[in-house]
Design an enzyme around this catalytic site. Sequence first.
Site, PDB file in Angstrom:
ATOM      1  N   HIS A 133      -0.815   2.128  -3.058  1.00  0.00           N
ATOM      2  CA  HIS A 133       0.374   2.972  -2.999  1.00  0.00           C
ATOM      3  C   HIS A 133       0.111   4.243  -3.814  1.00  0.00           C
ATOM      4  CE1 HIS A 133       1.006   1.412  -7.006  1.00  0.00           C
ATOM      5  NE2 HIS A 133       1.201   0.165  -6.561  1.00  0.00           N
TER       6      HIS A 133
ATOM      7  N   GLY B   9       0.815   5.050  -6.770  1.00  0.00           N
ATOM      8  CA  GLY B   9       0.324   4.811  -8.136  1.00  0.00           C
ATOM      9  C   GLY B   9      -1.194   4.689  -8.134  1.00  0.00           C
ATOM     10  N   HIS B  10      -1.710   3.858  -7.220  1.00  0.00           N
ATOM     11  CA  HIS B  10      -3.165   3.726  -7.104  1.00  0.00           C
ATOM     12  C   HIS B  10      -3.786   5.078  -6.724  1.00  0.00           C
ATOM     13  CE1 HIS B  10      -1.825  -0.497  -5.838  1.00  0.00           C
ATOM     14  NE2 HIS B  10      -2.529  -0.717  -6.933  1.00  0.00           N
TER      15      HIS B  10
ATOM     16  N   MET C 158      -5.964  -4.595  -6.616  1.00  0.00           N
ATOM     17  CA  MET C 158      -5.843  -5.749  -5.714  1.00  0.00           C
ATOM     18  C   MET C 158      -5.437  -5.277  -4.310  1.00  0.00           C
ATOM     19  SD  MET C 158      -4.578  -8.880  -8.031  1.00  0.00           S
ATOM     20  CE  MET C 158      -2.858  -8.453  -8.147  1.00  0.00           C
TER      21      MET C 158
HETATM   22  P1  AMP Z   1      -2.934  -3.681  -9.052  1.00  0.00           P
HETATM   23  O1  AMP Z   1      -3.488  -3.426  -7.691  1.00  0.00           O
HETATM   24  O2  AMP Z   1      -1.481  -3.954  -9.073  1.00  0.00           O
HETATM   25  O3  AMP Z   1      -3.764  -4.680  -9.828  1.00  0.00           O
HETATM   26  O4  AMP Z   1      -3.089  -2.310  -9.850  1.00  0.00           O
HETATM   27  C1  AMP Z   1      -4.316  -1.665  -9.956  1.00  0.00           C
HETATM   28  C2  AMP Z   1      -4.203  -0.564 -10.971  1.00  0.00           C
HETATM   29  O5  AMP Z   1      -3.206   0.369 -10.560  1.00  0.00           O
HETATM   30  C3  AMP Z   1      -3.788  -1.068 -12.367  1.00  0.00           C
HETATM   31  O6  AMP Z   1      -4.547  -0.385 -13.350  1.00  0.00           O
HETATM   32  C4  AMP Z   1      -2.334  -0.697 -12.427  1.00  0.00           C
HETATM   33  O7  AMP Z   1      -1.862  -0.493 -13.750  1.00  0.00           O
HETATM   34  C5  AMP Z   1      -2.314   0.590 -11.644  1.00  0.00           C
HETATM   35  N1  AMP Z   1      -0.964   0.894 -11.142  1.00  0.00           N
HETATM   36  C6  AMP Z   1      -0.170   0.082 -10.421  1.00  0.00           C
HETATM   37  N2  AMP Z   1       1.024   0.675 -10.195  1.00  0.00           N
HETATM   38  C7  AMP Z   1       0.963   1.896 -10.798  1.00  0.00           C
HETATM   39  C8  AMP Z   1       1.884   2.983 -10.920  1.00  0.00           C
HETATM   40  N3  AMP Z   1       3.104   2.950 -10.390  1.00  0.00           N
HETATM   41  N4  AMP Z   1       1.486   4.072 -11.608  1.00  0.00           N
HETATM   42  C9  AMP Z   1       0.236   4.135 -12.173  1.00  0.00           C
HETATM   43  N5  AMP Z   1      -0.667   3.137 -12.074  1.00  0.00           N
HETATM   44  C10 AMP Z   1      -0.312   2.035 -11.404  1.00  0.00           C
END
Ligand code: AMP
Length: 290
Positions: free
Chosen positions: A38, A40-41, A34
């Site tokens: 950061h 993580g992404h 979304m």
């Molecule tokens: P989001 O943008 O929050 O929908 O996340 C997109 C993807 O990034 C999803 O598969 C999340 O699980 C993954 N994600 C978000 N935060 C982290 C993190 N700290 N470590 C690893 N993957 C993450």
Amino acid sequence: MNSKKSPKVFTRISEYRRWRNEKKNRSVGVVPTMGALHLGHARLLQVMRGEVEESVLTIFINPKQFGPGEDLSTYPASFEKDLLVARREEVDVIFAPSMDEIYPEGFSTFVNEIALSQVLCGAHRPGHFQGVTTVVMKLLQIIQPDRAYFGLKDAQQLLIINRMVIDLNVDVELIGVETVREPDGLAISSRNCYLTDSEREKASFIYHLLQEIAKKPTLDGIESAKNEFQCNGFQLQYLEWREMEHLSEISQSPSDHPSLIAAATYLGKTRLIDNLILNQDKIKSFRILK
Ligand code: AMP
């Protein structure tokens, strides 16, 4: 000087499909997000880069996975910054569709997983996982990836998507990527920016408590950890220990089966989730990478 190429950016499904057609014989990976990228992404993008010939990042803030009163209107958006991250991680294509492109007038078809999505976050966020499975199914249909990468930070989400992919015969390999954390242990999240300084200082408590439980998981241990959360100013939504495949509750001492200790808690106005997976090496349904 940054010699890395800028990713192609597509906002229309038709433009993307033209590109995908040209890359028919290449392996394609996707990381759905979304935005508000950061570390993580970035880790997901790096893992993908190492495995496929063409890497695709999707950015779409999906309104259907936000409930009434949740943070859809304030969810952070930062396309220019995201572009820099994508470029640094050598993403080939960004697919960033408009709302109308994904949910055109008259849209009325949803994907519903009806078992795993009833517990943990599903019990507290009605409709959330229906929104997730619907948009992920659509993105998989559009992107046509060989591999799709998801974070274990959202372990329940990955389990539900895995179920959907099996049940609906989607031809894609799923890969789970370990949670990336701040130096103090807090799981990195786009929502961490909502925390005040004092909340931020406290927030790593979640991970440390999960680690304490994981040393010797018992139901009594979980109950006393719930108290610890409350005593330290967290408004706990859930803290549960469940087996990894069906997310059924665990009533006895650990076996060597994979299981999940998962928590969701408010800290002030911010909802944070985190989890630890026990016996992770025994998970068979998808590959896990660091
Ligand atoms: P989001 O943008 O929050 O929908 O996340 C997109 C993807 O990034 C999803 O598969 C999340 O699980 C993954 N994600 C978000 N935060 C982290 C993190 N700290 N470590 C690893 N993957 C993450």
